[in-house]
Design a protein around this motif. Structure first.
Motif, short mmCIF file in Angstrom:
data_model
loop_
_atom_site.label_atom_id
_atom_site.label_comp_id
_atom_site.label_asym_id
_atom_site.label_seq_id
_atom_site.Cartn_x
_atom_site.Cartn_y
_atom_site.Cartn_z
N SER A 114 59.96 17.46 11.72
CA SER A 114 59.56 17.53 10.45
C SER A 114 58.27 18.06 10.19
N GLU A 115 57.18 17.57 11.02
CA GLU A 115 55.73 18.29 11.03
C GLU A 115 55.77 19.74 11.44
N HIS A 116 56.47 20.13 12.35
CA HIS A 116 56.34 21.56 12.64
C HIS A 116 57.69 22.26 12.31
N ARG A 117 58.69 21.81 11.37
CA ARG A 117 59.74 22.67 10.84
C ARG A 117 60.54 23.12 11.93
N ALA A 118 60.96 22.33 12.96
CA ALA A 118 61.45 22.85 14.23
C ALA A 118 62.81 22.22 14.21
N GLY A 119 63.36 21.83 13.14
CA GLY A 119 64.71 21.09 12.95
C GLY A 119 64.85 20.49 11.73
N TRP A 120 65.75 19.53 11.70
CA TRP A 120 66.32 18.69 10.53
C TRP A 120 66.28 17.16 11.08
N VAL A 121 66.19 16.54 10.21
CA VAL A 121 66.13 14.98 10.24
C VAL A 121 67.25 14.43 9.44
N VAL A 122 68.05 13.60 10.04
CA VAL A 122 69.34 13.27 9.19
C VAL A 122 69.56 11.83 9.26
N GLU A 123 69.64 11.02 8.46
CA GLU A 123 69.78 9.34 8.45
C GLU A 123 70.87 9.23 9.52
N PRO A 124 70.43 8.37 10.42
CA PRO A 124 71.47 7.77 11.41
C PRO A 124 72.83 7.27 10.86
N GLU A 125 73.71 7.75 11.35
CA GLU A 125 75.24 7.03 11.17
C GLU A 125 75.59 7.69 9.90
N ASN A 126 75.14 8.51 9.44
CA ASN A 126 75.57 9.24 8.17
C ASN A 126 76.39 10.73 8.34
N ALA A 127 77.59 10.65 8.39
CA ALA A 127 78.16 11.69 8.78
C ALA A 127 78.35 12.67 7.79
N ALA A 128 78.48 12.36 6.33
CA ALA A 128 78.49 13.11 5.19
C ALA A 128 77.05 14.15 5.25
N GLU A 129 75.74 13.28 5.39
CA GLU A 129 74.67 14.27 5.36
C GLU A 129 74.53 15.11 6.58
N LEU A 130 75.02 14.74 7.85
CA LEU A 130 75.00 15.52 9.00
C LEU A 130 75.71 16.90 8.64
N ALA A 131 77.19 16.60 8.17
CA ALA A 131 77.94 17.72 7.63
C ALA A 131 77.30 18.71 6.67
N GLN A 132 76.86 18.07 5.67
CA GLN A 132 75.97 18.72 4.57
C GLN A 132 74.66 19.57 5.44
N THR A 133 74.00 19.32 6.30
CA THR A 133 72.92 19.67 6.82
C THR A 133 73.39 20.83 7.61
N ILE A 134 74.49 20.83 8.47
CA ILE A 134 75.28 21.72 9.27
C ILE A 134 75.53 22.97 8.26
N CYS A 135 76.19 22.62 7.41
CA CYS A 135 76.86 23.52 6.47
C CYS A 135 75.68 24.55 5.93
N ALA A 136 74.82 23.76 5.53
CA ALA A 136 73.59 24.65 5.07
C ALA A 136 73.07 25.28 5.88
N ALA A 137 72.79 25.04 7.11
CA ALA A 137 72.42 25.85 8.29
C ALA A 137 73.30 27.32 8.47
N ALA A 138 74.49 26.98 8.48
CA ALA A 138 75.38 27.96 8.67
C ALA A 138 75.16 29.09 7.50
N HIS A 139 74.94 28.50 6.45
CA HIS A 139 74.91 29.58 5.41
C HIS A 139 73.46 30.19 5.15
N ASP A 140 72.64 29.92 6.07
CA ASP A 140 71.09 30.26 5.82
C ASP A 140 70.73 30.53 7.44
N PRO A 141 71.33 31.70 7.83
CA PRO A 141 70.86 32.25 9.38
C PRO A 141 69.14 32.49 9.36
N GLY A 142 68.45 32.90 8.29
CA GLY A 142 67.24 33.22 8.30
C GLY A 142 66.39 31.81 8.53
N ASP A 143 66.94 30.81 7.90
CA ASP A 143 66.34 29.61 8.20
C ASP A 143 66.36 28.97 9.60
#
Length: 409
Positions: free
Chosen positions: A339-368
């Protein structure tokens, strides 16, 4: 075979670890490096439980007789650990002195108690390198109950051990909140010395001909690799893969070992998801090529693991320029890093829906994804290096040697 040194041999520091080269576990890799860094300033003796590790020179390695039962043979594994711990206690009780700093790691979890006892008997200043905190990790993984006699026994042993330790090295800032519960683990004893990458930090571009990359460059390849033990949560990763089975821009590359890996294999055998490729553990010589096969990597921890366990695999993933999705509490060390260095994403543990949403957003934003990849490499180049860690361990050893000359057993 154990080769014991004579009284005339110079020994200025001990390091006790069950895992040492040629063992290829992450604990072995880092402890071997720490021994080599300490040896730049001192004569170092390693007490090792790894077959084939004995050697002369600096660091010198005393190999204790040991055996490695399969992980399913719990009683035999416990006896093997106890045997190594007893051997380490005897060797240290015989050889340690007041001016010989002793370093010990929390693998196996019984080892620090035996080493601390031996060092206390000899008046030697001792440092615990804290990779996993017990019984907290066992409780978080639901392996023992919080009020069980096992948990209470370990808590009492910890209180005694932290009282006599001179220093505690933590690899994550989040560990301090748990240590503060022990009266003996005072803030002046705690030293934050993070890990580093074993791969040179540099952005590795995606190679469409990479033998491990199953989906080509037209998809976001999401990887999972490493030990999947009781503290990890691969089930949430598979649930996210199931939720994204109809998403054409995402493919999962799953690998690893341990109890969680077997669950993944069983789940995929039953579900047959088209967007999942399973791969057995790759050889150490192929590790870098394998890690570059994915665009993004996941490190999935169970809920409640903040301050209890910290993933050493994170550093190599960042070093090759791959952002990481961490299933982690926001105050966990690796979550803070990302988080501090914007080197990835932090997802709530055991939250498959949030994980899927984060992955989907990354797939649609290759620049990020590209930005976070560059940030990951920069972070490792600037902050987390073997040189900086080695210098910190050498400074600590010098401080301990001064302490040891003035203390009494």
């Amino acid at each position: 075979m154990v080769h014991l040194l004579s009284d005339n041999d110079a020994m200025t520091a001990f390091l006790v670890t069950q895992h040492f080269r040629p063992d290829e576990t992450s604990t072995s890799v880092f402890l071997t490096a720490i021994a080599e860094e300490l040896a730049k300033d001192d004569d170092v003796v390693v007490i090792s439980g790894t077959r084939g590790s004995a050697r002369a020179g600096n660091p010198a390695v005393l190999e204790m007789p040991s055996w490695s039962p399969p992980k399913t043979a719990l009683i035999r594994r416990a006896l093997a650990m106890l045997w190594f711990c007893m051997g380490a206690l005897i060797a240290l009780t015989w050889r340690a002195r007041r001016d010989t700093p002793v370093f010990v790691v929390t693998t196996p979890f019984m080892l620090p108690y035996f080493v601390s006892l031996a060092a206390w008997l000899r008046g030697a200043p001792t440092t615990l390198i804290l990779y996993d905190l017990y019984p907290e990790s066992l409780i978080a993984a639901n392996l023992i109950a919080k009020q069980s006699w096992t948990a209470r026994l370990i808590l009492h042993l910890n209180e005694w051990m932290f009282h006599i330790l001179e220093a505690v090295v933590v690899i994550g800032r989040d560990m301090e909140k748990h240590l503060s519960r022990y009266k003996g683990a005072t803030s002046d004893k705690i030293c934050f010395i993070p890990h580093w990458s074993t791969l040179a930090p540099a952005l590795r571009p995606v190679d469409p001909d990479n033998q491990f990359r199953p989906a080509g460059t037209d998809k976001l390849v999401v990887g999972l690799s490493g030990n999947l033990g009781f503290t990890h949560d691969p089930d949430t990763v598979f649930a996210a893969a199931r939720a994204l089975a109809d998403q054409p821009g995402v493919h999962f590359l799953l690998s690893g070992w341990g109890v969680g890996w077997h669950r993944l294999v069983d789940a995929q055998r039953a579900a047959g998801l088209p967007n999942v490729t399973l791969m057995e553990r790759v050889a150490e010589t192929d590790l870098e090529n394998f890690l570059t096969a994915a665009d993004v990597w996941i490190i999935p921890y169970r809920r409640g693991m903040s301050g209890i366990s910290s993933p050493s695999r994170l550093y190599n993933l960042l070093a090759i320029g791959r952002p990481v999705i961490a299933l982690s509490e926001s105050d966990a060390e690796y979550g803070l890093m990302l988080s501090e260095h914007r080197a990835g994403w932090v997802v709530e543990p055991e939250n498959a829906a949030e994980l899927a949403q984060t992955i989907c957003a990354a797939a649609h934003d290759p620049g990020d994804v590209a930005t976070r990849s560059r940030n990951a490499v920069q972070l490792l180049q600037d902050r987390f290096t073997r040189d900086s860690a080695g210098n910190a361990y050498c400074r600590l050893a010098n401080q301990l040697r001064t302490t040891g000359k003035t203390r009494t057993p």
